[in-house]
Design an enzyme around this catalytic site. Sequence first.
Site, PDB file in Angstrom:
ATOM      1  N   SER A 154       6.061  -1.801  -2.040  1.00  0.00           N
ATOM      2  CA  SER A 154       6.104  -2.753  -3.170  1.00  0.00           C
ATOM      3  C   SER A 154       5.113  -2.336  -4.260  1.00  0.00           C
ATOM      4  O   SER A 154       4.103  -2.997  -4.469  1.00  0.00           O
ATOM      5  CB  SER A 154       5.837  -4.184  -2.710  1.00  0.00           C
ATOM      6  OG  SER A 154       4.663  -4.317  -1.958  1.00  0.00           O
ATOM      7  N   GLY A 204       0.844  -1.197   0.000  1.00  0.00           N
ATOM      8  CA  GLY A 204       0.000   0.000   0.000  1.00  0.00           C
ATOM      9  C   GLY A 204       0.873   1.238   0.000  1.00  0.00           C
ATOM     10  O   GLY A 204       2.098   1.159   0.132  1.00  0.00           O
ATOM     11  N   LEU A 205       0.251   2.376  -0.142  1.00  0.00           N
ATOM     12  CA  LEU A 205       0.970   3.643  -0.187  1.00  0.00           C
ATOM     13  C   LEU A 205       1.663   3.940   1.133  1.00  0.00           C
ATOM     14  O   LEU A 205       1.312   3.377   2.179  1.00  0.00           O
ATOM     15  CB  LEU A 205       0.004   4.779  -0.516  1.00  0.00           C
ATOM     16  CG  LEU A 205      -0.656   4.770  -1.902  1.00  0.00           C
ATOM     17  CD1 LEU A 205      -1.750   5.832  -1.958  1.00  0.00           C
ATOM     18  CD2 LEU A 205       0.381   5.013  -2.991  1.00  0.00           C
ATOM     19  N   SER A 206       2.638   4.827   1.088  1.00  0.00           N
ATOM     20  CA  SER A 206       3.259   5.314   2.311  1.00  0.00           C
ATOM     21  C   SER A 206       2.198   5.985   3.177  1.00  0.00           C
ATOM     22  O   SER A 206       1.400   6.785   2.689  1.00  0.00           O
ATOM     23  CB  SER A 206       4.361   6.325   1.960  1.00  0.00           C
ATOM     24  OG  SER A 206       4.933   6.871   3.131  1.00  0.00           O
ATOM     25  N   GLY A 207       2.156   5.631   4.452  1.00  0.00           N
ATOM     26  CA  GLY A 207       1.157   6.193   5.341  1.00  0.00           C
ATOM     27  C   GLY A 207      -0.173   5.485   5.316  1.00  0.00           C
ATOM     28  O   GLY A 207      -1.127   5.921   5.978  1.00  0.00           O
ATOM     29  N   SER A 208      -0.269   4.386   4.571  1.00  0.00           N
ATOM     30  CA  SER A 208      -1.544   3.665   4.468  1.00  0.00           C
ATOM     31  C   SER A 208      -1.861   2.883   5.743  1.00  0.00           C
ATOM     32  O   SER A 208      -3.026   2.584   6.017  1.00  0.00           O
ATOM     33  CB  SER A 208      -1.522   2.705   3.272  1.00  0.00           C
ATOM     34  OG  SER A 208      -0.493   1.736   3.425  1.00  0.00           O
ATOM     35  N   GLY A 209      -0.826   2.538   6.505  1.00  0.00           N
ATOM     36  CA  GLY A 209      -1.042   1.775   7.734  1.00  0.00           C
ATOM     37  C   GLY A 209      -0.459   0.376   7.691  1.00  0.00           C
ATOM     38  O   GLY A 209      -0.773  -0.455   8.547  1.00  0.00           O
ATOM     39  N   LYS A 210       0.401   0.098   6.718  1.00  0.00           N
ATOM     40  CA  LYS A 210       0.956  -1.251   6.553  1.00  0.00           C
ATOM     41  C   LYS A 210       1.682  -1.744   7.802  1.00  0.00           C
ATOM     42  O   LYS A 210       1.369  -2.814   8.334  1.00  0.00           O
ATOM     43  CB  LYS A 210       1.931  -1.287   5.364  1.00  0.00           C
ATOM     44  CG  LYS A 210       1.335  -0.941   4.035  1.00  0.00           C
ATOM     45  CD  LYS A 210       2.366  -1.018   2.924  1.00  0.00           C
ATOM     46  CE  LYS A 210       3.526  -0.057   3.104  1.00  0.00           C
ATOM     47  NZ  LYS A 210       3.090   1.377   3.117  1.00  0.00           N
ATOM     48  N   SER A 211       2.647  -0.971   8.262  1.00  0.00           N
ATOM     49  CA  SER A 211       3.442  -1.383   9.420  1.00  0.00           C
ATOM     50  C   SER A 211       2.593  -1.461  10.679  1.00  0.00           C
ATOM     51  O   SER A 211       2.748  -2.383  11.491  1.00  0.00           O
ATOM     52  CB  SER A 211       4.613  -0.415   9.637  1.00  0.00           C
ATOM     53  OG  SER A 211       5.529  -0.477   8.567  1.00  0.00           O
TER      54      SER A 211
END
Length: 204
Positions: free
Chosen positions: A109, A35-42
Site C-alpha cells: 500500500s 511497508g516495502l516488499s521484504g520489510s516483514g509485514k506478513s
Amino acid sequence: MQQVSQDVTWHQASVSSEQRQQLNGHRSVLLWYTGLSGSGKSTIANAVDVKLHQLGVHGYVLDGDNVRHGLNGDLGFNDQDRVENIRRISEVANLMVDAGLVVSTAFISPFIQDRAQARQLLGERFIEVFVDTPLSVCEQRDPKGLYQKARAGEIKHFTGIDSAYEAPVTPEVHLKTDLFCIEQCAQQVVDVLVAKQVISQSSL
C-alpha cells in the site's frame, strides 16, 4: 471504479457489530500493515495473529499475495491497479471488522492517499502499522528474489526501485525491524491494542 446503482440498497444486519464484539469479548479493528516488499509485514502480522489467537481473540490476516490469487487476480501492479487493489481490500476488511474480528492486512500500500481512504472508511477502527525497514535491508533479505529481478529490469513498477513508496507520517504503530526482532515487533502491536482497549489487560 463504477458508481453504485441506485437500485442497490444497503441492508442493516439484524445482529449489530457491537453485539458481535460483546460476544467475542473484544473490540474489532483493522491493523493496516504497510511497508516495502521484504520489510516483514506478513511475518509480523502472522506473529501478532498467533499471539491474539492464544489470547482468545478472533482475528484474520489478509495477505497481499493471497488476495491477488483470487479477489484481485485481475489486477496488475501499475499505479491505477494498485489503487484499485487497496480499494477492494479496504471494503473487504471493513466487512470483516463489522463481523467483530481483529483484521490484519499486509500490503505494501505505497500511497498515502489510498491509506487515508481506508482510514476514512474504517474511522477509529483503523490502526496503521508502519513496518519501517530500510530498502537496503529489504534488498538483502529479498525472500522472493523480486528486488534482483526489478534491478535487472525484469519487473516493472516495483515499489522502492522504479515506483515510489510514500511512508506514513503519523502511524499508530512504528516498527523498526532492523533494530527489533519479530517477537519484539509483534509484542509492540499487542501492547498498542491493550493501550487502545481493543483487548483487555486481563486477557494477557
